[in-house]
Design a protein around this motif. Structure first.
Motif, PDB file in Angstrom:
ATOM      1  N   LEU A 147     116.747 -11.860  39.905  1.00  0.00           N
ATOM      2  CA  LEU A 147     116.967 -12.937  40.867  1.00  0.00           C
ATOM      3  C   LEU A 147     116.571 -14.285  40.275  1.00  0.00           C
ATOM      4  N   TRP A 184     114.788 -19.127  43.521  1.00  0.00           N
ATOM      5  CA  TRP A 184     115.120 -17.942  44.298  1.00  0.00           C
ATOM      6  C   TRP A 184     114.105 -17.637  45.397  1.00  0.00           C
ATOM      7  N   TYR A 239     119.194 -15.009  51.638  1.00  0.00           N
ATOM      8  CA  TYR A 239     120.096 -14.040  51.021  1.00  0.00           C
ATOM      9  C   TYR A 239     120.764 -13.162  52.068  1.00  0.00           C
ATOM     10  N   PRO A 292     122.443  -8.919  41.036  1.00  0.00           N
ATOM     11  CA  PRO A 292     121.168  -8.724  40.333  1.00  0.00           C
ATOM     12  C   PRO A 292     121.017  -7.356  39.667  1.00  0.00           C
TER      13      PRO A 292
END
Length: 285
Positions: free
Chosen positions: A12, A19, A24, A160
């Protein structure tokens, strides 16, 4: 490579330096891959996470898959939303491609500004994509396959798990006692991707065990090459533009290779899909 929370957070961070402050959304099908993804994301992102399940309505058990995904999110404390889409394949389009397009359209419609969409594509998916593109005669941009992070619907789409293979995901699921649903259509070798997954890649991997990592490295090399081509094409296009019009005189001064990329870059900049190789050559002629 072992897949754990630290490795996931590192992925991430590689995709977004801020991040820890971003919100998300996980695209959750309820299969192994996305179940592992939402489990890891719940541990790393806490209250900055939600999950969206897209029901394509293509299988009689799709309602059970939706309920299973909802139960998974409830156990993890992740807000859950389910969307239903109608999938209609156009002439010459596979049902798989039509379903994928409908799914991403639905996800784009609900993604919030600045939100990052997480999908569960992994290293084996990347290897399959590269081989499919190779068999279609793709150039560097196609062979770059799936980027780890890209702009999407006013936010970003991040993958990811792209540095981990399917075996690493399965190991994580076993270690944490995760339950998931298998989509029986994944076993249908009439689909090109499934044929590669079940019939071709196991034979290649038996001969070249590091195949997945090696193909992933080739995809990254192709992405770098494609980026250089785009930069050169953008510079050449700037010299050939007259307003929004492509001027032929400066275009004729370029080599055929550079003119070809300028033409494709110009069409793409107009918001249209670039022509295939055959049509590009006809246009240049």
């Amino acid at each position: 490579m072992t897949l754990d929370l630290a490795a996931f957070e590192a992925a991430l961070a590689a995709a977004s330096s801020d991040w820890r402050r971003r919100r998300y959304c996980v695209a959750l099908s309820g299969g192994l891959d996305s179940t592992v993804l939402v489990h890891l994301a719940a541990g790393a992102l806490a209250d900055r996470l939600r999950a969206v399940h897209v029901d394509h309505g293509l299988h009689p058990d799709s309602g059970e898959w939706r309920d299973s995904a909802a139960a998974c999110c409830a156990a993890l404390g992740v807000p859950f939303t389910s969307l239903t889409v109608d999938v209609g394949a156009a002439a010459g389009e596979s049902l798989e491609a039509a379903a994928r397009a409908a799914r991403y359209d639905a996800l784009a419609a609900v993604l919030e500004p600045g939100e990052i969409l997480l999908t569960a594509h992994h290293a084996d998916d990347q290897a399959e994509t590269v081989l499919l593109q190779l068999l279609r005669g793709a150039g560097p941009a196609g062979l770059a396959a799936m980027p780890a992070s890209t702009a999407f619907a006013g936010g970003r789409l991040c993958r990811p798990l792209l540095g981990f293979d399917r075996a690493a995901l399965a190991d994580h699921a076993r270690r944490h006692g995760l339950a998931w649903r298998e989509d029986p259509s994944n076993a249908d070798v009439r689909a090109d991707r499934n044929y590669l997954r079940h019939r071709v890649l196991p034979r290649l991997r038996a001969r070249w065990p590091s195949l997945t990592a090696t193909i992933g490295r080739s995809a990254r090399h192709s992405a770098a090459a494609a980026d250089l081509v785009r930069q050169r094409a953008a510079a050449d296009l700037a010299d050939c533009l007259r307003g929004a019009t492509l001027a032929l005189a400066p275009l004729r001064l370029l080599s055929r290779v550079r003119a070809r990329e300028v033409l494709r870059h110009w069409v793409r900049a107009r918001g249209l899909p670039p022509p295939d190789s055959r049509h590009t050559e006809r246009l240049l002629d």
